[in-house]
Write a protein that holds these residues in place. Sequence first.
Motif, PDB file in Angstrom:
ATOM      1  N   PHE A 142      -0.910  -5.298   9.710  1.00 49.89           N
ATOM      2  CA  PHE A 142      -0.558  -6.621   9.201  1.00 49.89           C
ATOM      3  C   PHE A 142      -0.271  -6.592   7.700  1.00 49.89           C
ATOM      4  N   THR A 143      -1.001  -5.727   6.954  1.00 54.45           N
ATOM      5  CA  THR A 143      -0.855  -5.707   5.486  1.00 54.45           C
ATOM      6  C   THR A 143      -0.065  -4.508   4.962  1.00 54.45           C
ATOM      7  N   ALA A 144       0.259  -3.563   5.824  1.00 52.67           N
ATOM      8  CA  ALA A 144       0.867  -2.315   5.341  1.00 52.67           C
ATOM      9  C   ALA A 144       2.195  -2.556   4.644  1.00 52.67           C
ATOM     10  N   PHE A 145       3.050  -3.418   5.204  1.00 51.72           N
ATOM     11  CA  PHE A 145       4.381  -3.655   4.646  1.00 51.72           C
ATOM     12  C   PHE A 145       4.532  -5.109   4.217  1.00 51.72           C
ATOM     13  N   GLY A 146       3.444  -5.696   3.734  1.00 52.73           N
ATOM     14  CA  GLY A 146       3.469  -7.105   3.361  1.00 52.73           C
ATOM     15  C   GLY A 146       3.085  -7.963   4.549  1.00 52.73           C
ATOM     16  N   THR A 147       2.359  -9.015   4.261  1.00 51.67           N
ATOM     17  CA  THR A 147       1.866  -9.854   5.360  1.00 51.67           C
ATOM     18  C   THR A 147       2.931 -10.805   5.905  1.00 51.67           C
ATOM     19  N   TYR A 148       4.106 -10.834   5.282  1.00 54.33           N
ATOM     20  CA  TYR A 148       5.173 -11.733   5.746  1.00 54.33           C
ATOM     21  C   TYR A 148       6.420 -10.908   6.001  1.00 54.33           C
ATOM     22  N   GLY A 166      -2.866  -1.359  18.240  1.00 50.77           N
ATOM     23  CA  GLY A 166      -3.315  -2.277  17.197  1.00 50.77           C
ATOM     24  C   GLY A 166      -2.349  -2.342  16.028  1.00 50.77           C
ATOM     25  N   PHE A 167      -1.847  -1.195  15.593  1.00 45.19           N
ATOM     26  CA  PHE A 167      -0.941  -1.160  14.428  1.00 45.19           C
ATOM     27  C   PHE A 167       0.346  -1.921  14.726  1.00 45.19           C
ATOM     28  N   PHE A 168       0.926  -1.704  15.898  1.00 49.76           N
ATOM     29  CA  PHE A 168       2.180  -2.393  16.228  1.00 49.76           C
ATOM     30  C   PHE A 168       1.954  -3.874  16.485  1.00 49.76           C
ATOM     31  N   MET A 169       0.772  -4.254  16.961  1.00 53.24           N
ATOM     32  CA  MET A 169       0.472  -5.675  17.093  1.00 53.24           C
ATOM     33  C   MET A 169       0.400  -6.338  15.716  1.00 53.24           C
ATOM     34  N   GLY A 170      -0.206  -5.641  14.742  1.00 54.61           N
ATOM     35  CA  GLY A 170      -0.312  -6.202  13.402  1.00 54.61           C
ATOM     36  C   GLY A 170       1.015  -6.269  12.678  1.00 54.61           C
ATOM     37  N   ILE A 171       1.836  -5.244  12.825  1.00 55.58           N
ATOM     38  CA  ILE A 171       3.100  -5.204  12.089  1.00 55.58           C
ATOM     39  C   ILE A 171       4.168  -6.088  12.719  1.00 55.58           C
ATOM     40  N   GLY A 172       3.985  -6.405  14.013  1.00 57.72           N
ATOM     41  CA  GLY A 172       5.000  -7.194  14.702  1.00 57.72           C
ATOM     42  C   GLY A 172       4.576  -8.615  14.973  1.00 57.72           C
ATOM     43  N   PRO A 173       4.020  -8.923  16.133  1.00 62.73           N
ATOM     44  CA  PRO A 173       3.716 -10.315  16.502  1.00 62.73           C
ATOM     45  C   PRO A 173       2.779 -11.021  15.529  1.00 62.73           C
ATOM     46  N   ASP A 214       0.839  -1.197   0.000  1.00 68.72           N
ATOM     47  CA  ASP A 214       0.000   0.000   0.000  1.00 68.72           C
ATOM     48  C   ASP A 214       0.877   1.251   0.000  1.00 68.72           C
ATOM     49  N   LYS A 215       0.399   2.298  -0.628  1.00 68.93           N
ATOM     50  CA  LYS A 215       1.097   3.575  -0.584  1.00 68.93           C
ATOM     51  C   LYS A 215       0.947   4.191   0.804  1.00 68.93           C
ATOM     52  N   TRP A 216       1.945   4.963   1.178  1.00 70.89           N
ATOM     53  CA  TRP A 216       1.933   5.524   2.529  1.00 70.89           C
ATOM     54  C   TRP A 216       0.747   6.476   2.717  1.00 70.89           C
ATOM     55  N   GLN A 217       0.312   7.140   1.635  1.00 73.95           N
ATOM     56  CA  GLN A 217      -0.855   8.023   1.756  1.00 73.95           C
ATOM     57  C   GLN A 217      -2.116   7.231   2.127  1.00 73.95           C
TER      58      GLN A 217
END
Length: 489
Positions: free
Chosen positions: A289-295, A196-203, A146-149
């Motif tokens: 979870f999806t912002a920078f790829g799900t993996y 919520g955002f850090f939970m999705g991007i991390g664990p 996704d684009k940062w905007q």
Amino acid sequence: MANENGHTATRHGATPAMTAHHLAESVRAGHNGASDAVENLPPADATMLSQTEQTLIARAREHYTALRQEAAARLNAIQAEIVSRRELFTQQRFEGRVRGVEATMRAMLNKHGSELEQRIYDALRAKREYAFFNYENKRRADPKLDKWQFILFFLVVPLVIESLLNGNFFAEASDFGLVGGAATAVIISALNIALGFFMGIGPARYCQHVKSSHLFWALPAYAGMIALIVLFNLAVGHYREMLIANPDARSYQVMPRMLENPFAIYDIKSVALVIIGCLVAFVAATKGFTAFGTYPGHAAAYKRWRQRWSAVEEERRRLDGELLPELEGIRTQIDGFRADCRDELGKLQGMKAAAEKARDLYQSRLGQLRAAKDAAMMQYREANLRVRTDLPPAYFGQSLNLAEIDQPGELPEYVAARRQIEDFEQQLASMPGLIEAKLKDRLMLLRGVDLAGEIEQVKLRAAQAGREAFERDEAAQKQAAEDFAAMPR
């Protein structure tokens, strides 16, 4: 006027113009003429000039010598400049220039080809690393980025919505009304979105990692973050309940109340506050979870490959958009010898005018000297004739003729300068034709080069060279790995 001209000439380093007055005064022509006549000198049968006349001739010749040296110096300087310019304008110089233009064009093509080759190599390396990452981590599709905007918009909208809803709920329990409730709501909403955002991007992302070692920290962290979000929103609900019962309640009093009964929330709006907070945190976790790829690491490897490939495409476009005009501009320089010869011919006309000016100045001053000599001699003789009682010598009726002053020849330096100028003009006029004849094949080759085709060839060669370099590198690494595996343990 003569005086002024003399001063002007002196300021510019030239010999001042000689006038009859100055020449006559320098030898006291009138006084000496009358003085000689008292004794009827020179005698009537004299054939030799008097002392005063001889001195006057000597002064005139001294001035002539100064004028002659000055004109010679100017014309010799012009000749020296012409010689130096002719040494610069040689056929070999322009032959080297044409070869230099060709070498510059080839060097630019090679330089840009090397840069493109390196970019292709980097892109292939990044693609290989991306493919290896997909194989190691069992990825079968490219990540969706996704684009940062869009990410920012997706986080700001829930923040605004939750802040408005929470602000309305807290307004009833705040002494400051809607303003105080909105301030509290913004802080709570921001914390929910951040958690919520850090939970999705991390664990949340590391829970699906192919390496099971990540589960030892990701699963507890994931469960802990969920519990933290739920407890945080329960605490918010308890805090609102306390504010409704007692507006002077403090936030640190929430913990003892929660320890007694975490779910002791009875007001429907407080319950809604808890549910909305958990939902917003869940939405933020989904976007994290999806912002920078799900993996983990998948998007970074993919972006690295795409960026390297974009650099290749950009370099190719730059070759077409920038290199082609630069090469065209350099190629036009092969015909620059024609313009240089024309410019030099224009400068040569200035040298010719300078030579003419030096000669005209010399002749003008020589004419002034001639008139001054005759006038000073006439002053001496007229004064002598007025006073003397005897007949004058016969030569008084004749004008005094000095060959170098009265019948001057053309200046040898001027003749030599004009001859050099004419020779240089012929050289400049014939040089373009000589260069065209001698370098005919090379000039035709350079003028007929298909620069666009050359650039396409550079692209093809660079692509092939980049692939071959990558394949050699891969083969070397593979061979090194096989040698290491074959080593005895």
